[in-house]
Design an enzyme around this catalytic site. Structure first.
Site, short mmCIF file in Angstrom:
data_model
loop_
_atom_site.label_atom_id
_atom_site.label_comp_id
_atom_site.label_asym_id
_atom_site.label_seq_id
_atom_site.Cartn_x
_atom_site.Cartn_y
_atom_site.Cartn_z
N ASP A 6 3.59 -73.37 -3.86
CA ASP A 6 3.74 -71.94 -4.17
C ASP A 6 4.41 -71.22 -2.98
O ASP A 6 3.82 -70.35 -2.37
CB ASP A 6 2.37 -71.31 -4.51
CG ASP A 6 1.37 -71.37 -3.38
OD1 ASP A 6 1.49 -72.28 -2.52
OD2 ASP A 6 0.47 -70.51 -3.33
N ASP A 11 4.25 -73.24 2.82
CA ASP A 11 4.77 -74.19 1.84
C ASP A 11 6.23 -74.52 2.14
O ASP A 11 6.68 -75.66 2.03
CB ASP A 11 4.74 -73.61 0.41
CG ASP A 11 3.36 -73.20 -0.04
OD1 ASP A 11 2.92 -72.12 0.34
OD2 ASP A 11 2.72 -73.98 -0.76
N ASN A 35 0.84 -67.82 -3.96
CA ASN A 35 1.10 -66.78 -2.95
C ASN A 35 1.86 -65.60 -3.56
O ASN A 35 1.60 -64.45 -3.22
CB ASN A 35 1.93 -67.37 -1.80
CG ASN A 35 1.12 -68.30 -0.92
OD1 ASN A 35 -0.04 -68.01 -0.61
ND2 ASN A 35 1.72 -69.41 -0.52
N THR A 121 0.30 -78.11 -2.54
CA THR A 121 0.03 -77.17 -1.46
C THR A 121 -0.21 -75.75 -1.99
O THR A 121 -0.06 -74.78 -1.25
CB THR A 121 1.20 -77.15 -0.44
OG1 THR A 121 2.38 -76.70 -1.12
CG2 THR A 121 1.45 -78.52 0.17
N PHE A 163 -8.01 -69.92 -0.08
CA PHE A 163 -7.17 -69.29 -1.10
C PHE A 163 -6.82 -70.21 -2.28
O PHE A 163 -6.96 -69.82 -3.45
CB PHE A 163 -5.89 -68.73 -0.47
CG PHE A 163 -4.94 -68.17 -1.50
CD1 PHE A 163 -5.16 -66.93 -2.07
CD2 PHE A 163 -3.84 -68.90 -1.92
CE1 PHE A 163 -4.30 -66.41 -3.04
CE2 PHE A 163 -2.97 -68.40 -2.89
CZ PHE A 163 -3.21 -67.16 -3.45
N ASN A 164 -6.32 -71.43 -2.02
CA ASN A 164 -5.83 -72.27 -3.13
C ASN A 164 -6.96 -72.60 -4.11
O ASN A 164 -6.74 -72.62 -5.33
CB ASN A 164 -5.23 -73.58 -2.61
CG ASN A 164 -3.91 -73.36 -1.90
OD1 ASN A 164 -3.24 -72.35 -2.11
ND2 ASN A 164 -3.53 -74.30 -1.05
N HIS A 237 -0.81 -74.36 7.51
CA HIS A 237 -1.70 -75.07 6.58
C HIS A 237 -0.97 -76.21 5.86
O HIS A 237 -1.33 -77.38 5.96
CB HIS A 237 -2.23 -74.11 5.51
CG HIS A 237 -2.94 -72.91 6.03
ND1 HIS A 237 -4.18 -72.98 6.61
CD2 HIS A 237 -2.60 -71.59 6.06
CE1 HIS A 237 -4.58 -71.77 6.96
NE2 HIS A 237 -3.64 -70.91 6.65
N ASP A 238 0.02 -75.83 5.04
CA ASP A 238 0.62 -76.80 4.13
C ASP A 238 1.41 -77.91 4.83
O ASP A 238 1.41 -79.06 4.34
CB ASP A 238 1.51 -76.08 3.10
CG ASP A 238 0.69 -75.13 2.24
OD1 ASP A 238 -0.53 -75.34 2.13
OD2 ASP A 238 1.27 -74.17 1.68
#
Ligand code: BDR
Ligand code: CA
Length: 306
Positions: A6, A11, A35, A121, A163-164, A237-238
């Protein structure tokens, strides 16, 4: 490998690192609402591919809303375009006509047994929809290595949720209960990989079109989210997913039972991570440590290849 994402600042950096890595045979990039709305995610993935010179990689638009809950976006962090201050080139090819879920199902149906890695992701809506619609596709999956969840680190969208997983808790639950080989990189590990001032200086010094775009994206997150991330800078993160796939020895892991809560609202998307036992068999490898300096160097080195 299929990257389901996303984009999204981090990402997009994960995409750059993957696009630059000959270790991966990239079958496609699928996009999902997360996102930012899915149309924006799909366009961002196409723009990232254009900048990276990977016009050979097909990009698919997927689910525009979670399975059961209302959409929750994160444009307050990633900016209205999803890519902070970065101005990427226009797409160099159109979006594929097929829906991402159909692409995932068709690809996995045709794939040799246990051959395709899924690297999600974003929210897990596309993957869960594919597994619900065509459970037999599990046969083609080698493993899932995904970004989502939080245990010791606590949540980032609510005190209990990352979040995810929060954005589509029912999809996350479907994936956690799928019986597939799962490696989960949650906030416990991703918050260790930060864009410190020293690392940002290395990114700026690389000074290629791709690293300049990455710096503009991360700079935006640091500017709007600095109060949360503090002096250590934004978390990548991703990109941890891509770094893990390339060099798993940089990470610390433990087998775990991960249980996904969908309710009540205060617990929505919470990942309960516990040591496996007779009543709670391991369903995932939980990643909780990383050699951050080595992982950052790996991601930067890959981006500079483009
Ligand atoms: C996750 O949420 C999104 O905002 C990021 O792209 C990452 O996938 C971190 O919680
Ligand atoms: Ca993401």
């Amino acid at each position: 490998m299929i990257i389901d994402c996303d984009p999204g600042v981090d990402d997009c950096i994960a995409l750059f690192a993957a696009f630059a890595s000959p270790e991966f045979e990239l079958l496609g990039v699928t996009t999902v609402a997360g996102n930012v709305p899915v149309e924006v995610c799909a366009r961002n993935a196409l723009c990232a591919a254009a900048l990276a010179g990977r016009v050979d990689v097909p990009v698919f638009r997927g689910c525009d809303r979670p399975l059961r809950v209302a959409p929750a976006f994160a444009d307050h962090i990633h900016g209205e375009t999803g890519l902070g201050n970065a101005a990427l080139p226009e797409p160099a090819r159109p979006l594929q006509d097929a829906h991402a879920v159909d692409f995932i199902i068709d690809t996995l149906r045709r794939a040799p047994e246990a051959s395709v890695t899924l690297a999600p992701t974003g929210p897990l809506t596309n993957i869960a929809t594919a597994l619900r619609r065509a459970p037999e596709i599990a046969r083609g999956v080698r493993e899932l290595v995904l970004m989502g969840g939080a245990d010791a680190a606590g949540g980032n969208i609510t005190p209990k949720a990352e979040f995810n997983f929060y954005a589509d808790p029912h999809a996350a639950q479907t994936v956690m209960q799928s019986g597939l080989k799962l490696t989960v990189l949650g906030l416990d590990v991703t918050l260790q990989l930060r864009c410190t001032a020293a690392r940002m200086a290395r990114l700026h010094a690389a000074d290629t079109p791709v690293t300049r775009a990455a710096a503009a994206m991360i700079g935006h997150v640091n500017a709007v989210y600095g109060a949360v991330y503090g002096a250590e800078g934004a978390a990548l993160h991703d990109p941890c997913v891509i770094a893990y796939l390339l060099r798993p020895e940089l990470f610390a892991v433990r087998p775990a039972h991960v249980a996904l809560l969908t309710a009540p609202e205060a617990m929505r998307g919470h990942a309960g991570v516990s040591p496996p036992g007779p009543e709670r068999p391991a369903n995932a490898v939980w990643v909780d440590g990383v050699d951050a300096e080595a992982a950052f160097s790996l991601i930067l080195e890959r981006m500079t290849r483009l």
